[in-house]
Design a protein around this motif. Structure first.
Motif, PDB file in Angstrom:
ATOM      1  N   LEU A 297      13.320  74.546 -32.547  1.00 47.29           N
ATOM      2  CA  LEU A 297      13.269  74.927 -30.985  1.00 47.29           C
ATOM      3  C   LEU A 297      12.263  73.951 -30.200  1.00 47.29           C
ATOM      4  O   LEU A 297      11.943  73.917 -29.055  1.00 47.29           O
ATOM      5  CB  LEU A 297      12.682  76.263 -30.876  1.00 47.29           C
ATOM      6  CG  LEU A 297      13.863  77.091 -31.250  1.00 47.29           C
ATOM      7  CD1 LEU A 297      13.377  78.591 -30.717  1.00 47.29           C
ATOM      8  CD2 LEU A 297      15.308  76.782 -30.464  1.00 47.29           C
ATOM      9  N   HIS A 298      11.601  73.001 -31.206  1.00 46.88           N
ATOM     10  CA  HIS A 298      10.130  72.282 -30.642  1.00 46.88           C
ATOM     11  C   HIS A 298      10.866  70.939 -30.831  1.00 46.88           C
ATOM     12  O   HIS A 298      11.882  70.272 -30.587  1.00 46.88           O
ATOM     13  CB  HIS A 298       9.494  72.635 -31.203  1.00 46.88           C
ATOM     14  CG  HIS A 298       7.760  72.224 -30.694  1.00 46.88           C
ATOM     15  ND1 HIS A 298       7.745  71.724 -29.274  1.00 46.88           N
ATOM     16  CD2 HIS A 298       6.636  71.874 -30.999  1.00 46.88           C
ATOM     17  CE1 HIS A 298       6.578  71.224 -29.082  1.00 46.88           C
ATOM     18  NE2 HIS A 298       5.791  71.301 -30.108  1.00 46.88           N
ATOM     19  N   ARG A 331      23.604  76.125 -29.639  1.00 46.99           N
ATOM     20  CA  ARG A 331      22.572  75.691 -28.529  1.00 46.99           C
ATOM     21  C   ARG A 331      22.620  74.351 -28.403  1.00 46.99           C
ATOM     22  O   ARG A 331      22.646  73.620 -29.452  1.00 46.99           O
ATOM     23  CB  ARG A 331      21.302  76.492 -28.736  1.00 46.99           C
ATOM     24  CG  ARG A 331      21.046  77.501 -27.914  1.00 46.99           C
ATOM     25  CD  ARG A 331      19.636  77.791 -28.114  1.00 46.99           C
ATOM     26  NE  ARG A 331      19.562  79.324 -27.266  1.00 46.99           N
ATOM     27  CZ  ARG A 331      18.538  79.818 -26.638  1.00 46.99           C
ATOM     28  NH1 ARG A 331      17.468  79.121 -26.635  1.00 46.99           N
ATOM     29  NH2 ARG A 331      18.519  81.066 -26.090  1.00 46.99           N
ATOM     30  N   LEU A 332      22.602  73.768 -27.097  1.00 44.65           N
ATOM     31  CA  LEU A 332      22.566  72.227 -26.985  1.00 44.65           C
ATOM     32  C   LEU A 332      21.156  71.753 -27.429  1.00 44.65           C
ATOM     33  O   LEU A 332      20.282  72.246 -26.488  1.00 44.65           O
ATOM     34  CB  LEU A 332      22.970  72.046 -25.671  1.00 44.65           C
ATOM     35  CG  LEU A 332      23.701  70.668 -25.395  1.00 44.65           C
ATOM     36  CD1 LEU A 332      24.713  70.379 -26.378  1.00 44.65           C
ATOM     37  CD2 LEU A 332      24.334  70.815 -23.940  1.00 44.65           C
ATOM     38  N   GLY A 334      17.775  69.944 -27.089  1.00 46.19           N
ATOM     39  CA  GLY A 334      17.265  68.733 -26.356  1.00 46.19           C
ATOM     40  C   GLY A 334      17.807  69.250 -24.867  1.00 46.19           C
ATOM     41  O   GLY A 334      17.375  68.436 -24.081  1.00 46.19           O
ATOM     42  N   TYR A 335      18.126  70.581 -24.666  1.00 44.29           N
ATOM     43  CA  TYR A 335      18.418  71.036 -23.499  1.00 44.29           C
ATOM     44  C   TYR A 335      17.356  72.248 -23.175  1.00 44.29           C
ATOM     45  O   TYR A 335      17.271  73.175 -24.006  1.00 44.29           O
ATOM     46  CB  TYR A 335      19.511  71.518 -23.104  1.00 44.29           C
ATOM     47  CG  TYR A 335      20.524  70.299 -22.389  1.00 44.29           C
ATOM     48  CD1 TYR A 335      20.943  70.504 -21.342  1.00 44.29           C
ATOM     49  CD2 TYR A 335      21.231  69.224 -23.280  1.00 44.29           C
ATOM     50  CE1 TYR A 335      21.716  69.531 -20.405  1.00 44.29           C
ATOM     51  CE2 TYR A 335      21.563  68.296 -22.585  1.00 44.29           C
ATOM     52  CZ  TYR A 335      21.996  68.507 -21.408  1.00 44.29           C
ATOM     53  OH  TYR A 335      22.697  67.478 -20.607  1.00 44.29           O
ATOM     54  N   ARG A 338      10.591  75.595 -21.258  1.00 43.34           N
ATOM     55  CA  ARG A 338       9.923  76.790 -20.959  1.00 43.34           C
ATOM     56  C   ARG A 338       9.301  76.670 -19.821  1.00 43.34           C
ATOM     57  O   ARG A 338       9.422  77.800 -18.780  1.00 43.34           O
ATOM     58  CB  ARG A 338       8.899  76.879 -22.143  1.00 43.34           C
ATOM     59  CG  ARG A 338       9.196  78.217 -23.223  1.00 43.34           C
ATOM     60  CD  ARG A 338       9.358  79.422 -22.444  1.00 43.34           C
ATOM     61  NE  ARG A 338      10.256  80.364 -23.494  1.00 43.34           N
ATOM     62  CZ  ARG A 338       9.800  80.889 -24.707  1.00 43.34           C
ATOM     63  NH1 ARG A 338       8.797  80.595 -25.162  1.00 43.34           N
ATOM     64  NH2 ARG A 338      10.551  81.662 -25.365  1.00 43.34           N
TER      65      ARG A 338
END
Ligand code: ACO
Length: 432
Positions: A297-298, A331-332, A334-335, A338
């Motif tokens: 996610l990072h 989930r895409l 790189g899209y 936050r």
């Protein structure tokens, strides 16, 4: 982990006498919680307890109200005067300077110095900074051997952490537990020395990892060259005749690193400060940041994004992939972001760099898939209604790719530009 941070820029809007009145319906007792800098202290809620004032202070303390905030979505972990992001207006300031102005008038060393030491360097300070970095940049043989001991398909962050550890082991006098005492809190000379050593080692280890992937030897750095020029020199990315890196590549790398130099309290910077709060050495703090950065996610989203482009294969398959994303099948990567609920202000600079490299972009099949995804997603209500845009990390990844870098080293190159920002936060933390 959110990017939320209390920044000095919010201080002026604060009235010190502000308070929050809270009534606990369990006891009907009201409490007044001070509001300072538009924030309340989580510890002030500890005095609120269902067991009532007759209980012993210890029991009341143990039963005190807790605050749950998974992902730090609305919790600030530090006061900082380093970077200020206005996620609504879409602006970034480093130490009060607008990112756009810094990009126009300064190079990465200026920005790096500014972030860490709070002011733009004089010419002498800049030359000294460069000389100090250069003096610490030669990788010890044990570090070279450590990196070479890894299989060539090892994810970069595992080698990075091992390389930094091997480097620190060549002089453990910078490690508090080795010395048997605390070395950094309030001791700014040691902190500054630690900052220089950690930046120099990080850049060299990343150059070494690149060379390991490419099956070549690391080349010497040049004490008179800038950081951006030096990493390209160490990687051996030089023109056959001049033996120097292509000035266009140096310029673009400088801009990329300025764009990525800091981004408030990202997941990785927060991880580094968590380690720093135990008064660990700066090599360990930056290692923690590198591990955090690898999460999908990072920064790890970049690698996942590339694998997604690979799997999609061609522009013709993009509409089906978008339909799958909308059906929540995946989930895409790189899209989304936050903070930014508007356009990420870094994207325009990255698009400029991409334009400069447009010939290389056309030749890259992955990039054409990525750009087609971006074209379709940017017009699709699913993405528009959720404010989901390509994040700057993915755009930066396209630029690195157009510069000729393979996906496996790209996040490491982003980290190379972020290490100084991470250390600016560590220095701020140690200054307290
Ligand atoms: N692709 C598809 N849908 C998405 C995406 C995405 N990348 N990101 C969010 N959404 C959707 C969610 O499914 C959710 O939809 P729903 O309301 O129908 O359930 C909605 O948007 C909100 O999602 P949240 O997870 O609540 O959004 P948040 O702002 O908290 O998440 C994050 C931000 C973690 C970056 C998210 O957008 C994401 O997972 N992106 C993909 C990973 C990525 O690119 N990370 C890199 C971020 S930059 C960096 O750290 C270097």
């Amino acid at each position: 982990m959110s990017d939320l941070i209390l920044n000095d820029a919010t201080y002026c809007e604060t009235q010190l006498a502000d308070k929050l009145t809270v009534t606990d319906s369990r006891t009907s007792i009201s409490y007044e919680i001070p509001i300072v800098n538009n924030a309340v202290k989580a510890t002030d809620f500890r005095g609120i307890s269902a067991i009532g004032p007759a209980a012993s202070p210890l029991d009341r303390y143990a039963a005190g109200l807790k605050i749950i905030d998974p992902g730090f979505q609305n919790t600030a972990v530090a006061h900082s005067s380093i970077t200020y992001i206005d996620g609504v207006k879409g602006t970034i300031q480093y130490r009060g300077y607008m990112l756009d102005d810094l990009l126009e008038k300064h190079d990465f060393e200026d920005v790096s110095f500014l972030l860490v030491w709070g002011h733009l360097p004089s010419r002498e300070e800049k030359l000294k900074f460069r000389a100090n970095l250069s003096a610490k940049a030669d990788p010890p043989q044990s570090v070279i051997d450590t990196i070479k001991s890894f299989p060539r398909n090892t994810p970069y962050h595992l080698m990075f952490v091992a390389g930094l550890s091997a480097w620190a082991a060549t002089d453990p006098t910078m490690i508090p537990i080795y010395m048997g005492k605390e070395l950094y809190l309030g001791k700014m000379h040691a902190v500054d020395e630690g900052v220089i050593r950690t930046i120099a080692a990080s850049i060299s280890v990343i150059a070494l990892i690149y060379c390991h992937y490419q099956e070549k030897q690391i080349c010497p750095s040049d004490p008179d060259a800038s950081l951006a020029e030096n990493i390209l020199l160490m990687m051996g990315l030089v023109d056959e005749t001049s033996k120097r890196p292509d000035p266009k590549m140096v310029r673009i790398l400088n801009s990329l690193w300025i764009v990525y130099a800091d981004h408030e309290m990202t997941n990785s910077t927060a991880a580094s400060l968590h380690v720093g709060s135990g008064l660990a050495d700066p090599f360990s703090c930056v290692s923690a940041a590198a591990c955090a950065l690898s999460g999908p996610l990072h920064g790890g989203a970049i690698d996942l994004a590339y694998k997604t482009f690979e799997r999609i294969g061609s522009k013709d398959n993009v509409p089906q992939a978008i339909a799958d994303v909308k059906a929540h099948k995946f989930r895409l990567s790189g899209y989304g972001h936050r903070i930014y609920k508007t356009v990420d202000p870094r994207v325009k600079h990255l698009k400029n760099a991409l334009d400069e490299l447009s010939d290389n972009v056309q030749a890259n099949a992955h990039l054409s898939v990525a750009l087609e995804i971006d074209r379709i997603a940017s017009q699709d209500p699913y993405f528009i209604s959720r404010n989901l845009n390509t994040n700057a990390d993915l755009y930066g990844c396209f630029v690195f790719s157009a510069m000729g870098f393979k996906p496996e080293i790209i996040t490491a190159l982003m980290l190379a530009g972020r290490v100084n920002g991470i250390l600016a936060h560590w220095r701020e933390q140690m200054g307290k």
